[in-house]
Design a protein around this motif. Structure first.
Motif, mmCIF file in Angstrom:
data_model
loop_
_atom_site.group_PDB
_atom_site.id
_atom_site.type_symbol
_atom_site.label_atom_id
_atom_site.label_comp_id
_atom_site.label_asym_id
_atom_site.label_seq_id
_atom_site.Cartn_x
_atom_site.Cartn_y
_atom_site.Cartn_z
ATOM 1 N N THR A 72 101.958 -12.479 41.310
ATOM 2 C CA THR A 72 102.284 -13.496 40.299
ATOM 3 C C THR A 72 103.342 -12.980 39.325
ATOM 4 O OG1 THR A 72 100.527 -12.883 38.750
ATOM 5 C CG2 THR A 72 99.970 -14.501 40.437
ATOM 6 N N PHE A 73 103.348 -11.681 39.047
ATOM 7 C CA PHE A 73 104.381 -11.106 38.191
ATOM 8 C C PHE A 73 105.772 -11.341 38.778
ATOM 9 C CE2 PHE A 73 101.851 -7.521 35.860
ATOM 10 C CZ PHE A 73 101.253 -8.476 35.060
ATOM 11 N N ALA A 74 105.879 -11.249 40.101
ATOM 12 C CA ALA A 74 107.171 -11.479 40.747
ATOM 13 C C ALA A 74 107.639 -12.904 40.503
ATOM 14 C CB ALA A 74 107.067 -11.195 42.242
ATOM 15 N N PHE A 75 106.733 -13.863 40.565
ATOM 16 C CA PHE A 75 107.090 -15.269 40.371
ATOM 17 C C PHE A 75 107.457 -15.560 38.921
ATOM 18 C CE2 PHE A 75 103.784 -15.870 43.868
ATOM 19 C CZ PHE A 75 104.711 -15.611 44.853
ATOM 20 N N LEU A 76 106.855 -14.803 38.004
ATOM 21 C CA LEU A 76 107.098 -15.022 36.579
ATOM 22 C C LEU A 76 108.245 -14.164 36.042
ATOM 23 C CD1 LEU A 76 103.384 -15.060 35.388
ATOM 24 C CD2 LEU A 76 104.871 -17.035 35.751
ATOM 25 N N ASN A 77 108.866 -13.397 36.931
ATOM 26 C CA ASN A 77 109.968 -12.496 36.557
ATOM 27 C C ASN A 77 109.592 -11.553 35.418
ATOM 28 O OD1 ASN A 77 111.831 -13.478 38.500
ATOM 29 N ND2 ASN A 77 112.142 -15.279 37.200
ATOM 30 N N VAL A 78 108.422 -10.969 35.519
ATOM 31 C CA VAL A 78 107.934 -10.014 34.523
ATOM 32 C C VAL A 78 108.669 -8.690 34.718
ATOM 33 C CG1 VAL A 78 105.889 -8.677 33.842
ATOM 34 C CG2 VAL A 78 105.678 -11.114 34.338
ATOM 35 N N ASN A 79 109.014 -8.020 33.636
ATOM 36 C CA ASN A 79 109.599 -6.684 33.704
ATOM 37 C C ASN A 79 108.494 -5.739 34.178
ATOM 38 O OD1 ASN A 79 111.064 -4.354 33.420
ATOM 39 N ND2 ASN A 79 111.674 -4.749 31.304
ATOM 40 N N ILE A 80 108.534 -5.345 35.439
ATOM 41 C CA ILE A 80 107.375 -4.763 36.110
ATOM 42 C C ILE A 80 107.011 -3.350 35.639
ATOM 43 C CG2 ILE A 80 108.661 -3.892 38.101
ATOM 44 C CD1 ILE A 80 105.150 -5.493 38.130
ATOM 45 N N ILE A 81 107.969 -2.497 35.400
ATOM 46 C CA ILE A 81 107.641 -1.107 35.043
ATOM 47 C C ILE A 81 106.873 -1.023 33.722
ATOM 48 C CG2 ILE A 81 108.576 1.194 34.543
ATOM 49 C CD1 ILE A 81 108.620 0.327 37.553
#
Length: 185
Positions: A124-133
């Motif tokens: 879901t983070f990928a879909f929300l364009n979350v800054n992953i690190i």
């Protein structure tokens, strides 16, 4: 996703690990800070790595599912949350309570089992364009801290809070899923 939302999500994700850490604390006759750190590291690292893996999978397939990504997030978080609530309300003994070992095999299995939901959150983070690190680092740190706290609570207070932690975690994940769904409709 702002810092408060990320913190709430991190706490929700860490509730399984927190509950297992309480179980580990229960099995300790005397609180060992070294063992609490080891438990915290296992859970914290796995809770950070799993959403990173989910994020990588999600970004790979993002262009194929962006039209309904919020529904995926809603159903994944809702499903995980409902399962956590079901486990919290279950009267069955937890397998983790029977195993008081801190061996690599035992702790790895527990850490994977408690972080499967984090894999789905990573998607879901990928879909929300979350800054992953920063997000996965924050999740790992929160889980690490709460796991150490869980060992201490388990050692001091017993099994009184285990099901309440799982219940709270489930409710938080369902709430985050609803928020994501409603923000995209």
């Amino acid at each position: 996703m702002n810092l408060l939302e990320l913190f709430i999500l991190a706490v929700g994700l860490s509730m399984d690990a927190f509950a297992v850490a309480i179980s580990k604390g229960l099995s300790m006759k005397k609180m060992s800070f070294k063992n609490a750190i080891i438990i915290g590291l296992y859970f914290g690292i796995f809770q950070a790595v799993m959403p990173l893996i989910g994020y990588c999978l999600g970004t790979r397939f993002e262009d194929k599912i962006t039209a309904f990504d919020h529904w995926i997030a809603f159903f994944l978080l809702g499903f995980i949350g409902i399962n956590m609530i079901r486990e919290a309300l279950s009267k069955e003994d937890d397998e983790a309570e029977e195993d008081d070992s801190l061996s690599f095999k035992s702790m790895s299995v527990l850490a994977i089992a408690t972080s499967i939901d984090a894999l789905a959150v990573g998607v879901t983070f990928a879909f929300l364009n979350v800054n992953i690190i920063p997000a996965v680092s924050f999740i790992g740190i929160v889980t690490f801290a709460l796991s150490i706290l869980g060992v201490k609570i388990g050692n001091v207070f017993g099994s009184k809070y285990k099901s309440k932690a799982e219940l709270a975690g489930g409710l938080i994940l369902i709430g985050m899923g609803l928020k994501i769904l409603l923000s995209h409709l």
